[in-house]
Design a protein around this motif. Structure first.
Motif, PDB file in Angstrom:
ATOM      1  N   GLU A  96       0.892  -1.158   0.000  1.00  0.00           N
ATOM      2  CA  GLU A  96       0.000   0.000   0.000  1.00  0.00           C
ATOM      3  C   GLU A  96       0.932   1.209   0.000  1.00  0.00           C
ATOM      4  O   GLU A  96       1.598   1.484   1.008  1.00  0.00           O
ATOM      5  CB  GLU A  96      -0.897  -0.031   1.250  1.00  0.00           C
ATOM      6  N   ARG A  98       0.940   4.430   0.214  1.00  0.00           N
ATOM      7  CA  ARG A  98       0.958   5.497   1.228  1.00  0.00           C
ATOM      8  C   ARG A  98       1.493   4.977   2.562  1.00  0.00           C
ATOM      9  O   ARG A  98       2.307   5.631   3.217  1.00  0.00           O
ATOM     10  CB  ARG A  98      -0.458   6.044   1.429  1.00  0.00           C
ATOM     11  N   LEU A  99       1.000   3.797   2.930  1.00  0.00           N
ATOM     12  CA  LEU A  99       1.476   3.234   4.197  1.00  0.00           C
ATOM     13  C   LEU A  99       2.960   2.918   4.114  1.00  0.00           C
ATOM     14  O   LEU A  99       3.704   3.110   5.090  1.00  0.00           O
ATOM     15  CB  LEU A  99       0.677   1.968   4.543  1.00  0.00           C
ATOM     16  N   TYR A 102       4.688   6.592   4.080  1.00  0.00           N
ATOM     17  CA  TYR A 102       4.515   7.464   5.237  1.00  0.00           C
ATOM     18  C   TYR A 102       4.707   6.750   6.573  1.00  0.00           C
ATOM     19  O   TYR A 102       5.086   7.372   7.561  1.00  0.00           O
ATOM     20  CB  TYR A 102       3.126   8.100   5.207  1.00  0.00           C
ATOM     21  N   THR A 103       4.384   5.481   6.608  1.00  0.00           N
ATOM     22  CA  THR A 103       4.500   4.775   7.902  1.00  0.00           C
ATOM     23  C   THR A 103       5.531   3.651   7.863  1.00  0.00           C
ATOM     24  O   THR A 103       5.709   2.962   8.862  1.00  0.00           O
ATOM     25  CB  THR A 103       3.136   4.161   8.307  1.00  0.00           C
ATOM     26  N   PRO A 109      -1.891  -3.895   4.334  1.00  0.00           N
ATOM     27  CA  PRO A 109      -2.742  -4.499   5.368  1.00  0.00           C
ATOM     28  C   PRO A 109      -3.434  -5.767   4.883  1.00  0.00           C
ATOM     29  O   PRO A 109      -3.593  -6.724   5.656  1.00  0.00           O
ATOM     30  CB  PRO A 109      -3.762  -3.389   5.668  1.00  0.00           C
TER      31      PRO A 109
ATOM     32  N   VAL B  37      -2.541   6.576  11.084  1.00  0.00           N
ATOM     33  CA  VAL B  37      -2.456   5.416  10.187  1.00  0.00           C
ATOM     34  C   VAL B  37      -3.849   5.061   9.665  1.00  0.00           C
ATOM     35  O   VAL B  37      -4.006   4.643   8.507  1.00  0.00           O
ATOM     36  CB  VAL B  37      -1.811   4.217  10.915  1.00  0.00           C
ATOM     37  N   LEU B  40      -4.596   6.999   6.542  1.00  0.00           N
ATOM     38  CA  LEU B  40      -4.003   6.447   5.322  1.00  0.00           C
ATOM     39  C   LEU B  40      -4.773   5.212   4.852  1.00  0.00           C
ATOM     40  O   LEU B  40      -5.050   5.048   3.660  1.00  0.00           O
ATOM     41  CB  LEU B  40      -2.542   6.091   5.582  1.00  0.00           C
ATOM     42  N   ALA B  44      -7.033   4.672   1.285  1.00  0.00           N
ATOM     43  CA  ALA B  44      -6.886   3.541   0.363  1.00  0.00           C
ATOM     44  C   ALA B  44      -8.211   2.826   0.179  1.00  0.00           C
ATOM     45  O   ALA B  44      -8.591   2.443  -0.940  1.00  0.00           O
ATOM     46  CB  ALA B  44      -5.825   2.582   0.886  1.00  0.00           C
ATOM     47  N   LEU B  56      -3.842  12.905  -0.337  1.00  0.00           N
ATOM     48  CA  LEU B  56      -3.614  12.940   1.109  1.00  0.00           C
ATOM     49  C   LEU B  56      -3.672  14.378   1.627  1.00  0.00           C
ATOM     50  O   LEU B  56      -4.202  14.625   2.724  1.00  0.00           O
ATOM     51  CB  LEU B  56      -2.255  12.309   1.422  1.00  0.00           C
TER      52      LEU B  56
END
Lengths: 509, 75
Positions: A96, A98-99, A102-103, A109, B37, B40, B44, B56
């Motif tokens: 994913e 963005r995850l 950014y993370t 997931p 989180v 985000l 999605a 975003l």
């Protein structure tokens, strides 16, 4: 910094080497199970190489690294490597963006959820909650249509019929694949048993046959009752069952009544049955053993034995159902002829055998042959007994001299036949002038009358106990006092017994 | 996703947030279990559900779940 496949190869080799060292250290010093996973190759890396040759090289290098990871499970018993490629192949996104950006969560997931599902089943297995049996509905699940309404010719299954029939056939193949690896198959269906048996035995479109199931339950009782009885018959808990049904009502009822049963609902689209069944690794195991592969036959035999034992209420009824017949024929020495039985494994006591010589007495040796031609599902039994000097002891193949086990229902028929022959050969002088006397310990008629067979078979005082007290390593037997009265030494080796050797053939006269 | 109720179901089932209708209009700092989180992941999910891109930067301007929903269904 620009990179190429050779850089990936070098880094992968280093990292996998480090990981292999850690795994080896774990295997030496730690307990528990170590779970690793393979690394899917995201396209965003491969696409950074513009030439296909380099991309192919990257793919090969990446997969070689994953292959090394997977082989760690072969090298270490308590290491499990979960391959994520099949999950990705089902369309689960690897990343994913963005995850990841950014993370710094580099696996999506969705992939993590699928991964967790696999680990969950692994943990369930490690905790001893093993699924052993797959219980299937029939109408709408194993085949299309309703057997009771459409008839055997109207149900949908097979490769040369409808599309839906092909889908059901494909589902059956998958079920058969699971069964070949030790998963017990059973069918529980609200149907009449006769047409179900007819379809399972003779329908040309069926991949699964009656013999593939340890039990086919076709009746109109609630399915949760049938499942509970099936669990009892198999000596399993219902929590070892996975139940597949296309009826939401039946699925809900089983869930409610038997919460331990894992229910897999399928719908009216048979092409999705396989996905539904395999979505969870219900039957996953770290390793397949030889016992797993033979489990189906073992449970089927056990069911047959239990059904037989449950089919009578008393010992007399049990013996009647055995349909054992013992025929005694007189063998005169002057007529010669081969000794019974004719099995090549038969090893009669030779005239110069010290054991035979020690037992040779005043009574001229005579033989009585015995044949027990009718036993359910078994070959005829034969044996012979020598009056006055003991018994020929035919060697059993793969089973050395063995006496009467007192608590093995599965071998009871043979021993009952033994006893019957022994009694008939030794008892009545009126019928057999000059016959041997009844052995002193011969108390068949007085033992445990009115008890259930299992109770009769338990070693009790005066049987197993006596035998062991007098040095016998053999299980309980009926001639304990007879054993005590016999001479020790070589003579003991040839003490009077009746044994049978299984040989094909006729009456053996 | 045709209504705010569908959006609520998405939050409950897919993100696992124990939110109710009363939480939709509240500030994000008052939504039970909410963190960055989740934002985000929600973006999605909304992109997959609606088939539309959700920047975003725009989502970061939203002060409540209701505003994020409005962003997702805006034509």
């Amino acid at each position: 910094m620009p990179w190429g496949p050779e850089d990936v190869e070098r880094v992968a080799r280093e990292r996998i080497g480090t990981l292999a060292g850690l795994v080896a250290r774990f295997a030496e010093s730690a307990r528990g199970t170590l779970v690793l996973n393979t690394l899917p190759l995201p396209r965003r890396f491969a696409a950074q190489l513009v030439d296909h040759r380099s991309r192919a090289r990257l793919g090969a290098v990446w997969r070689e690294a994953n292959a090394r990871l997977l082989r760690l499970a072969e090298e270490h018993e308590r290491v499990v490597v979960l391959d994520l490629d099949p999950l990705v192949g089902e369309g689960v996104p690897v990343v994913e963006p963005r995850l990841s950006q950014y993370t710094r969560a580099h696996l999506s997931p969705a992939l993590l959820a699928a991964y967790a599902r696999e680990i969950g089943h692994l943990a369930r297995h490690r905790a001893g909650q093993v699924k052993k049996a797959l219980v299937l509905d029939l109408d709408g699940t194993l085949w299309g249509g309703i057997l009771g309404e459409d008839g055997p010719d109207g149900i949908e299954t097979g490769t040369d019929g409808t599309h839906r029939g092909g889908a059901h056939f494909a589902f059956q193949r998958v079920v058969g694949q699971l069964a070949a690896q030790g998963v017990l198959l059973a069918a529980v269906s609200k149907n009449d048993p006769e047409p179900v048996g007819e379809v399972l035995r003779g329908h040309p479109g069926m991949f699964l046959r009656e013999g593939d199931f340890v039990r086919v339950v076709a009746n109109w009782r609630p399915k949760h009752d049938n499942l509970a009885e099936l669990a009892e018959a198999l000596n399993l808990g219902v929590d070892s069952f996975v139940f597949v049904d296309d009826s939401p009502y039946e699925c809900g009822l089983v869930r409610h009544e038997l919460p331990g049963v894992s229910v897999v609902p399928v719908n009216g689209e048979p092409a999705l049955h396989t996905e539904a069944l395999l979505r969870d690794g219900w039957f996953d195991a770290p390793e397949l053993t030889r016992e797993d592969v033979t489990r189906v036959a073992q449970y089927r035999d056990e069911l047959v034995r239990k059904d037989f034992l449950d089919s009578f209420d008393s010992l007399d009824e049990y013996l009647r159902q055995l349909r054992v017949e013992v025929h005694l024929v007189e063998r005169r020495p002057d007529r010669g002829g081969p000794a019974l039985p004719t099995d090549p494994a038969h090893q009669p006591v030779q005239p110069d055998d010290p054991a035979a010589g020690a037992l040779r007495g005043a009574c001229p040796p005579r033989r009585s042959g015995g044949a027990c031609p009718r036993r359910p599902g078994r070959r005829p039994l034969r044996g012979q007994r020598h009056r006055g000097r003991g018994v020929h002891a035919p060697a059993r193949r793969h089973r050395p001299h063995r006496q009467l086990p007192a608590q093995l229902p599965g071998v009871l028929p043979r021993h009952r036949a033994d006893r019957a022959l022994c009694r008939a050969a030794t008892r009545p002088r009126t019928r057999r002038p000059g016959g041997a006397r009844e052995p002193p310990g011969h108390t068949e008629e007085h033992q445990g009358q009115g008890l259930l067979p299992e109770e009769r078979l338990r070693p009790g005082p005066g049987r197993a106990h006596d035998a062991h007290r007098h040095g016998s390593r053999l299980p309980a037997q009926r001639h304990d006092r007879d054993v005590r009265a016999r001479p020790r030494g070589p003579a003991r080796a040839a003490r009077a017994r009746v044994h049978f050797t299984e040989i094909p053939g006729d009456d053996g006269s | 996703m045709n209504s705010i109720d569908d959006f609520l179901i998405l939050l409950q089932d897919d993100l696992g947030l124990p939110v109710t209708g009363a939480d939709v209009g509240a500030g994000l700092d008052r939504v039970p279990g909410w963190d960055s989180v989740h934002l985000l992941s929600l973006l999605a999910l909304l992109e997959r559900t609606t088939g539309r891109a959700l920047p975003l930067a725009d989502a970061l301007e939203a002060g409540s779940l209701e505003e994020i929903y409005a962003l997702a269904v805006a034509s």
